[in-house]
Design an enzyme around this catalytic site. Sequence first.
Site, mmCIF file in Angstrom:
data_model
loop_
_atom_site.group_PDB
_atom_site.id
_atom_site.type_symbol
_atom_site.label_atom_id
_atom_site.label_comp_id
_atom_site.label_asym_id
_atom_site.label_seq_id
_atom_site.Cartn_x
_atom_site.Cartn_y
_atom_site.Cartn_z
ATOM 1 N N ASP A 31 25.314 47.476 -10.451
ATOM 2 C CA ASP A 31 25.795 47.185 -8.836
ATOM 3 C C ASP A 31 24.769 48.116 -7.960
ATOM 4 O OD1 ASP A 31 29.238 47.424 -9.244
ATOM 5 O OD2 ASP A 31 27.894 46.254 -10.006
ATOM 6 N N GLU A 111 43.989 19.936 -16.478
ATOM 7 C CA GLU A 111 43.291 21.089 -15.692
ATOM 8 C C GLU A 111 44.565 22.028 -15.448
ATOM 9 O OE1 GLU A 111 41.049 19.842 -12.404
ATOM 10 O OE2 GLU A 111 39.953 18.382 -13.588
ATOM 11 N N LYS A 113 46.435 23.880 -12.439
ATOM 12 C CA LYS A 113 46.759 23.742 -11.047
ATOM 13 C C LYS A 113 46.781 25.120 -10.412
ATOM 14 C CE LYS A 113 49.683 21.157 -7.720
ATOM 15 N NZ LYS A 113 49.617 22.196 -6.861
ATOM 16 N N ASP A 115 47.013 27.940 -7.633
ATOM 17 C CA ASP A 115 47.916 27.977 -6.651
ATOM 18 C C ASP A 115 47.413 28.764 -5.601
ATOM 19 O OD1 ASP A 115 50.012 27.809 -5.294
ATOM 20 O OD2 ASP A 115 51.359 29.039 -6.381
ATOM 21 N N TYR A 225 36.687 18.939 -8.118
ATOM 22 C CA TYR A 225 36.552 17.646 -7.850
ATOM 23 C C TYR A 225 35.209 17.294 -7.046
ATOM 24 C CZ TYR A 225 38.387 12.882 -6.007
ATOM 25 O OH TYR A 225 38.514 11.812 -5.765
ATOM 26 N N LYS A 311 54.482 20.442 -12.567
ATOM 27 C CA LYS A 311 54.547 21.714 -11.962
ATOM 28 C C LYS A 311 55.479 22.690 -13.077
ATOM 29 C CE LYS A 311 54.564 22.053 -7.504
ATOM 30 N NZ LYS A 311 54.068 22.862 -6.391
ATOM 31 N N CYS A 424 75.253 42.679 15.613
ATOM 32 C CA CYS A 424 74.299 43.383 14.812
ATOM 33 C C CYS A 424 75.068 44.308 13.840
ATOM 34 C CB CYS A 424 73.184 43.929 15.809
ATOM 35 S SG CYS A 424 72.312 45.305 14.978
ATOM 36 N N CYS A 427 73.826 48.270 15.652
ATOM 37 C CA CYS A 427 74.171 48.464 17.036
ATOM 38 C C CYS A 427 75.144 47.712 17.515
ATOM 39 C CB CYS A 427 73.176 48.465 17.905
ATOM 40 S SG CYS A 427 72.468 46.845 18.354
ATOM 41 N N CYS A 442 69.060 40.517 16.673
ATOM 42 C CA CYS A 442 69.609 41.473 17.243
ATOM 43 C C CYS A 442 68.717 41.585 18.806
ATOM 44 C CB CYS A 442 69.704 42.895 16.730
ATOM 45 S SG CYS A 442 70.205 44.163 17.721
ATOM 46 N N CYS A 448 68.284 49.376 19.660
ATOM 47 C CA CYS A 448 68.807 49.563 18.206
ATOM 48 C C CYS A 448 67.597 50.019 17.622
ATOM 49 C CB CYS A 448 69.250 47.776 17.882
ATOM 50 S SG CYS A 448 69.798 47.692 16.367
HETATM 51 S S1 IVH Z 1 42.943 17.636 -7.587
HETATM 52 C C1 IVH Z 1 42.743 13.695 -5.673
HETATM 53 N N1 IVH Z 1 42.686 19.764 -9.285
HETATM 54 O O1 IVH Z 1 46.983 20.885 -5.717
HETATM 55 C C2 IVH Z 1 42.714 14.808 -6.403
HETATM 56 N N2 IVH Z 1 44.162 19.815 -7.056
HETATM 57 O O2 IVH Z 1 48.481 18.381 -4.294
HETATM 58 C C3 IVH Z 1 42.811 15.851 -5.416
HETATM 59 N N3 IVH Z 1 45.281 22.044 -6.885
HETATM 60 O O3 IVH Z 1 45.748 19.755 -2.552
HETATM 61 C C4 IVH Z 1 43.318 17.377 -6.115
HETATM 62 N N4 IVH Z 1 44.716 22.905 -8.761
HETATM 63 O O4 IVH Z 1 45.029 22.069 -3.404
HETATM 64 C C5 IVH Z 1 43.340 19.164 -8.217
HETATM 65 N N5 IVH Z 1 42.689 21.409 -10.795
HETATM 66 C C6 IVH Z 1 43.243 20.860 -9.702
HETATM 67 C C7 IVH Z 1 44.053 21.659 -8.841
HETATM 68 C C8 IVH Z 1 44.335 21.084 -7.466
HETATM 69 C C9 IVH Z 1 45.265 23.044 -7.569
HETATM 70 C C10 IVH Z 1 45.756 21.808 -5.617
HETATM 71 C C11 IVH Z 1 45.198 21.066 -4.510
HETATM 72 C C12 IVH Z 1 45.801 19.884 -3.913
HETATM 73 C C13 IVH Z 1 47.209 20.082 -4.367
HETATM 74 C C14 IVH Z 1 47.554 18.813 -5.306
#
Ligand code: IVH
Length: 685
Positions: A31, A111, A113, A115, A225, A311, A424, A427, A442, A448
Amino acid sequence: MDEKARILQLREELHQHNFRYYVENNPVISDQEFDFLMHELQDLETKHPELFDANSPTQRVGSDLNNEFETVVHSRPMLSLGNTYNREEVADFWQRVSEGLMGAPFQVCCELKFDGLSISLHYEDGRLVRAVTRGDGVQGDDVTANVRTIRSIPLLLPKDGDYPRQFEIRGEVLMPWKSFDRLNKEREEAGEPLFANPRNAASGTLKSKNSSTVAQRGLDAYLYYLLGDGIPGDGHYQNLEAAKKWGFQVSEHMRLVNTLDEVFAYIDYWDKERRNLPVATDGVVLKVNSLAQQKSLGITAKSPRWAIAYKFQAEQAETTLRQVVFQVGRTGAVTPVANMDPVQLAGTQVRRATLHNADVMASLDLHIGDRVLVEKGGEIIPKIVGKAPSPDPSPEEEGRKLRQESLPPRGEVWRGAISFVDRCPVCGSKLVRYEGEAAHYCPNDTGCPPLILGRIEHFISRKAMNINSLGPETVDEYYRQGLIHDAADLYELLPPGGGREGDKVLASISESKQVPFERVLYAIGIRFVGEIAAKTLARYYGSIDKVAEASMESLMQINGIGEVIAKSVIEYFANPINRAFVERLRSYGLQMEIGEQQKQAQSDKLDGQSIVISGVFQHHSRDEYKALIEQHGGKNVGSISAKTSFVLAGDNIGPSKLEKAQKLGIRIMSEDEFLIIIQGEKGQN
Ligand code: IVH
């Protein structure tokens, strides 16, 4: 080697080290060595402003300036994905794809997803040129300056890569758990509101107007993507592999599979294993791999037919509701909170859960003693999501229940439905509900205690009076001891204990007397008057007396001041307690009008104009030009659109900017022309 060549060399080297460190997790220098090179580059760049490059590694530290975000239309809409929580629907998806492809074999890329929030990155000739948030899918915010500070996003791609001249790559900006925990800890210590989850924190950070804040918060990004003409492969997976080689952070957990069973195995594995990942995930995304097959499957109005998101279920636990109490927050919002029998949930013991507000509470229709389901969603505090499904009662039990319910309450707890309070609990004031808001408030902000404390905390906060030697705990303590009753009392405070600590407190209170009027106007806490509205009012009226006298009509005609704010200003100054508070602040020497200098320097010459700054300048820095634009009523925006009024152009304005401005017929104004315009205005005033 001459200095220019050294600058270019350092930039390239530092880009590589960044990539090794942030993407590969495999740094080859310490670093300290990294910082050393960075300093050398910074020094050389300061010496050679003509070699400024927004993509230099030095720009990752961000600037302190406010960026206003420009709206940009996506070149291709950013679609969302069909969602399911249900395995049968995953099987249905597989079936639909198979039928859609008329039985042809296909592969699916599994993949995680992530968050966070989605981002679209544009590269031209191997350089990051624009980063845009998803927005509404059709257009988003240009957050390029902020995204440049995210170290796992490459600003420059390797020279010899086989990437197309122009392409777009999309992915997710995230705040890793580690950064999230650190940030919330800092916020807790500073008495600032906590972020509920890493997604909110990432989103709040990316929309921050201050890119140095973004730089400090440790955001990360995964790309998932690749789009554009001329991308290398005909498979999604292969393209992401290529992107990985160009320096993008692509998840190492993608898998290509051939069967539905493999999909379920992937889901099962990650449903558990995701707890060990450094970032938050909320499911799995399945994408048909072949681009040709994707094309033939096509898209529906909102989402592609070739992809779906599964999900993960949030964890739930069952317990018994014992009591509901009503808490008054520092804004005056009243929150119903349930006390329950302790229960184990997602790694911690839970005994309290929020019921959010009156509407949520009514829809849950809860009774004391009910068995309830608790869930830890994205929020810090768990919530009650409903009653636990009870097994069908036996006829005897049913009878017993009926008899019990018709009896008067026995013991300490009434088993009736719980209803929201109308006064409230602290108070006793009658609660109000503002139009369009779910919470009850309130309204007694001068009487308060939690609200008074909230107002004092706001008063001393950084963007208000910046009395930084006092934290919320100290303020609470002073209030409890009866040393202060409102923010004005701070100016007569004798810190208990005295000593060096006390001197520090007194010094920062005294310094706050120099804080400019616009921030004083923000600090006094007129409901709905945020930083921007305070600035606008301060500049428009020039003094607190003028603001206090202003009529509804006068307020409403100001750009940026709507009915809600105008009403609130009128109400504030109609209250004698507030007027007395302001008078006391004036008597202690706080700034109640704008400074002489500001008065003279200001004009409305650029009122309503959106101005893009581009290139390298001779007379002032970019930051100074931005300040000048604002001083004269204009707005500095990031990128050129049809709404741009003109481009303030220095030397070396980027060719794509120039071309765009010319195409849209937008005036290019030189530095000198600009200065004549604003100075001319000053002369006329
Ligand atoms: S693909 C057309 N891959 O999930 C395909 N989305 O509603 C476009 N997201 O808005 C999305 N991980 O923000 C894709 N491995 C992943 C993802 C991913 C998270 C989110 C993304 C998107 C929402 C899907």
